[in-house]
Design a protein around this motif. Structure first.
Motif: not given
Length: 374
Positions: A161-167, A191-194, A229-232
């Motif tokens: 819930d900080t980087v991804m939508f659901t934990g 915007g997380v990746a950037a 992480f790789q996909l995003n």
């Protein structure tokens, strides 16, 4: 109806394939295997982690690839067991240490770097040898990240819930988003990746700052998070889970997540004792309170606390605003943000990221607003 069944079938196959992926290392032979995780360290000390398993061999009638192979490998994964008291030798450069695995097969090596590592690279190779009674020698390797000497900032971030939508509390929904929806738009916050790329590269776009990620989940979802992480396109880093979930009659419950998170961050700050840091979390759990304790315990060390707001509870907002005032008195900014853009604005204004990094976050968020389905 047919499209729905096709999507479910695709989801099931992809999920099986990822769940089976850790088993491919033994090429179906079974026996003792070692699964190392990414390590990290400073110029003085490195940490290398992993787990040693005993797993059954693949039947001769099982094909080398396809859904049947993946199903068999998932079954082998369920049946595998950690190897207790296996001897683990870790060599990093000319440095060496031996440990034994715990009751769940995990090893956690703290390796004093008496012989310095090369300073012109950040990722180093650790060689691992495992000896278990009655089994042949097993060898493996792990990547260990040691930041360059000129590194100016440490980034410590929660994942759920900080980087991804659901934990991890909604793993099935997260898996669906990861393997059915377009990963760049449906699993990570806009915007997380950037943002994380900008924090990694720093103000001059040439830094290689360490980003250490934490999660309240078990080690069992390590491969899934690596794929995420790789996909995003999120900067890779050691993924440090909060709790080991191997339970016993003496310890029937995992340790409280907030206690373990605080201790883990304390360990990181001690390891990188010459680096200021920023902490990133969310409003849904205990991150603001845990981070506030860290700021008070380490005055002047934490440059900013970024909290992604993931709820609409006015009482929760009041609590966080009180913490904002307390941390301001300590000289640390607490930023409560609905989106990555708000965080990036503060980071840019305070010299944590470059103009290019700021522009990249803006562009990413704007593109998502125009095409939310990605």
């Amino acid at each position: 109806m047919k499209n729905g069944l096709r999507r479910v079938s695709h989801f099931t196959k992809r999920l099986l394939h990822v769940a089976a992926s850790p088993m491919r290392r033994d090429h179906g032979r079974g026996g003792v295997v070692v699964h190392p995780y990414r390590g990290y360290g400073s110029q003085r000390e490195a940490l290398v982690m992993g787990r040693v398993y005993q797993q059954v061999a693949l039947g001769r009638m099982i094909p080398r690839r396809g859904a049947l192979r993946d199903t068999a490998d998932v079954a082998r994964r369920v049946l595998r067991r950690g190897v207790v008291r296996a001897k683990v030798d870790v060599r990093l450069g000319k440095n060496h240490r031996q440990v034994v695995t715990d009751r769940d097969g995990y090893f956690n090596v703290r390796l004093a770097l008496e012989s310095p590592l090369p300073i012109d690279v950040s990722w180093h190779r650790a060689d691992i040898e495992v000896r278990a009674d009655g089994h042949p020698l097993v060898q493996s390797q792990s990547e260990v990240y040691v930041p360059p000497q000129e590194t100016d900032l440490l980034v410590i971030s929660d994942i759920d819930d900080t980087v991804m939508f659901t934990g991890v509390a909604e793993k099935l929904k997260m898996l669906y988003r990861l393997f059915i929806k377009k990963a760049e738009r449906r699993t990570a916050f806009p915007g997380v990746a950037a943002l994380y790329q900008a924090l990694h590269r720093g103000k001059n776009d040439k830094q290689e700052r360490p980003i250490l990620y934490v999660s309240r989940g078990p080690w069992a979802i390590y491969e899934m998070l690596e794929a995420f992480f790789q996909l995003n396109r999120i900067p890779v880093g050691p993924i440090l889970f909060l709790r080991e979930w191997g339970l016993s009659l003496r310890h029937p419950w995992p340790r409280r997540a907030e206690d373990h998170k605080r201790d883990l961050i304390e360990r990181m700050l001690k390891l990188f004792d010459d680096l200021p840091c920023v902490l990133i979390g969310d409003s849904g759990q205990h991150d603001p309170e845990v981070y506030a304790q860290i700021v008070k315990t380490h005055p002047g060390r934490v440059m900013a606390v970024y909290i992604r707001r993931v709820d609409n509870d006015p009482e929760r907002e009041k609590t966080i605003q009180r913490l904002h005032a307390e941390l301001a008195a300590q000289g640390c900014a607490l930023v409560l943000a609905r989106d990555s853009l708000h965080i990036a604005r503060h980071a840019y204004d305070n010299g944590f990221i470059s103009t290019h990094g700021w522009d990249s976050v803006k562009q990413d968020v704007e593109q998502h607003a125009q095409n939310p389905e990605g």
